[in-house]
Design a protein around this motif. Structure first.
Motif, PDB file in Angstrom:
ATOM      1  N   HIS A  54       0.847  -1.194   0.000  1.00 48.37           N
ATOM      2  CA  HIS A  54       0.000   0.000   0.000  1.00 48.37           C
ATOM      3  C   HIS A  54       0.879   1.239   0.000  1.00 48.37           C
ATOM      4  CE1 HIS A  54       0.774  -0.645   4.284  1.00 48.37           C
ATOM      5  NE2 HIS A  54       0.262   0.533   4.601  1.00 48.37           N
ATOM      6  N   HIS A  56       1.399   3.874   2.057  1.00 49.68           N
ATOM      7  CA  HIS A  56       1.891   4.622   3.227  1.00 49.68           C
ATOM      8  C   HIS A  56       3.411   4.760   3.205  1.00 49.68           C
ATOM      9  CE1 HIS A  56      -1.994   3.922   5.769  1.00 49.68           C
ATOM     10  NE2 HIS A  56      -2.072   4.999   5.002  1.00 49.68           N
ATOM     11  N   HIS A  59       6.028   2.242   4.035  1.00 48.28           N
ATOM     12  CA  HIS A  59       6.094   1.039   3.193  1.00 48.28           C
ATOM     13  C   HIS A  59       6.712   1.325   1.827  1.00 48.28           C
ATOM     14  CE1 HIS A  59       3.633  -1.392   6.015  1.00 48.28           C
ATOM     15  NE2 HIS A  59       3.362  -0.163   6.428  1.00 48.28           N
TER      16      HIS A  59
END
Ligand code: ZN
Ligand code: FE
Length: 257
Positions: A54, A56, A59
């Motif tokens: 994902h 964010h 990450h």
């Protein structure tokens, strides 16, 4: 396929996946570039792909620098994360494959934590990002409780019991404490908490877990447990105790645990 856990930042995990046939490697969720670079060097492999679960920052934080190191890098993410994942080159839609070296994987779209959250699958191995943690799940930043319940119980939760789940953060001890607070009589949670304490005190990590273990210890996969339902009812007397309402309340309770 070989898997190497790379601790990043405070409590994040990146994972280096190595194709034994070609020496090519992919990295799941590089929070930062340096620890990943070090592991690539140590393993003497060639990084050819980034797999982002994902968008964010914790990450994708290493995407840009790793792409500068290896300009041919393929950077995978969900199609709906276009514009949010730095340097993304592959925009996954249902049925698409994930390729590096001679390895081919697939993915599950599991909205809830974010709308573009995905889990990568390679045989009996899954990379769940911040959707499923050992004994827990991610916060609902962009999804409804219904969506997250569905992602966890009807998608990830339907994988075979022996599937190994590599998750995004070392939150396991705290998650197990919460699990115990809503299901005091669950001896499996106590056992796992004792095991994880030993692991952590010797500097080891609790990743991966398995579907079988999660079915026994993760409250977000146990919304039909009589004890969990009773715990929810005691804190939320108007709860109708349908699976989705139990899930919603569990997530609320965890947010303030
Ligand atoms: Zn996240
Ligand atoms: Fe995260």
């Amino acid at each position: 396929m070989e898997i190497v856990t790379i601790p990043c930042l405070q409590d994040n995990f990146a994972y280096l996946l190595i194709c034994p046939k070609t020496g090519d490697a992919a990295v799941v969720d590089p929070s930062e570039a340096d620890p990943v670079r070090k592991e690539i060097k140590r393993q003497n492999v060639k990084l050819t792909a980034i797999l982002n679960t994902h968008h964010h920052w914790d990450h994708v934080g290493g995407n840009k620098e790793l792409k500068a190191d290896c300009p041919d890098l393929k950077i995978y993410g969900h199609a709906s994360d276009r514009g949010r994942i730095p340097e993304q080159t592959e925009f996954l839609e249902d049925g698409d494959q994930v390729l590096f070296g001679e390895q081919s994987g697939s993915f599950l779209h599991n909205p809830g934590h974010t709308s573009g959250a995905i889990t990568y699958l390679f045989g009996k191995t899954a990379f769940t990002g911040d959707t499923l943690f050992a004994a827990g799940c991610g916060r609902l930043f962009e999804g409804t409780p219904e969506q997250m319940h569905d992602s966890l119980n009807n998608r990830i939760g339907k994988l075979p019991d022996r599937t190994e789940l590599y998750f995004g953060h070392e939150y396991t001890e705290n998650n197990l404490r919460f699990a115990l607070s809503v299901e005091v009589g669950n001896t499996e949670i106590n056992k796992k908490l004792a095991d994880v304490k030993v692991l952590r005190s010797s500097g080891k990590f609790s990743t991966p877990t398995t579907i079988a273990e999660e079915k026994q210890t993760n409250p977000f996969l146990r919304c039909t447990s009589a004890e969990i339902k009773a715990a929810v009812k005691s804190r939320d007397p108007d709860n109708d105790l349908t699976e989705k309402e139990v899930f919603r309340m569990l997530r609320e309770l965890k947010d303030v645990f």
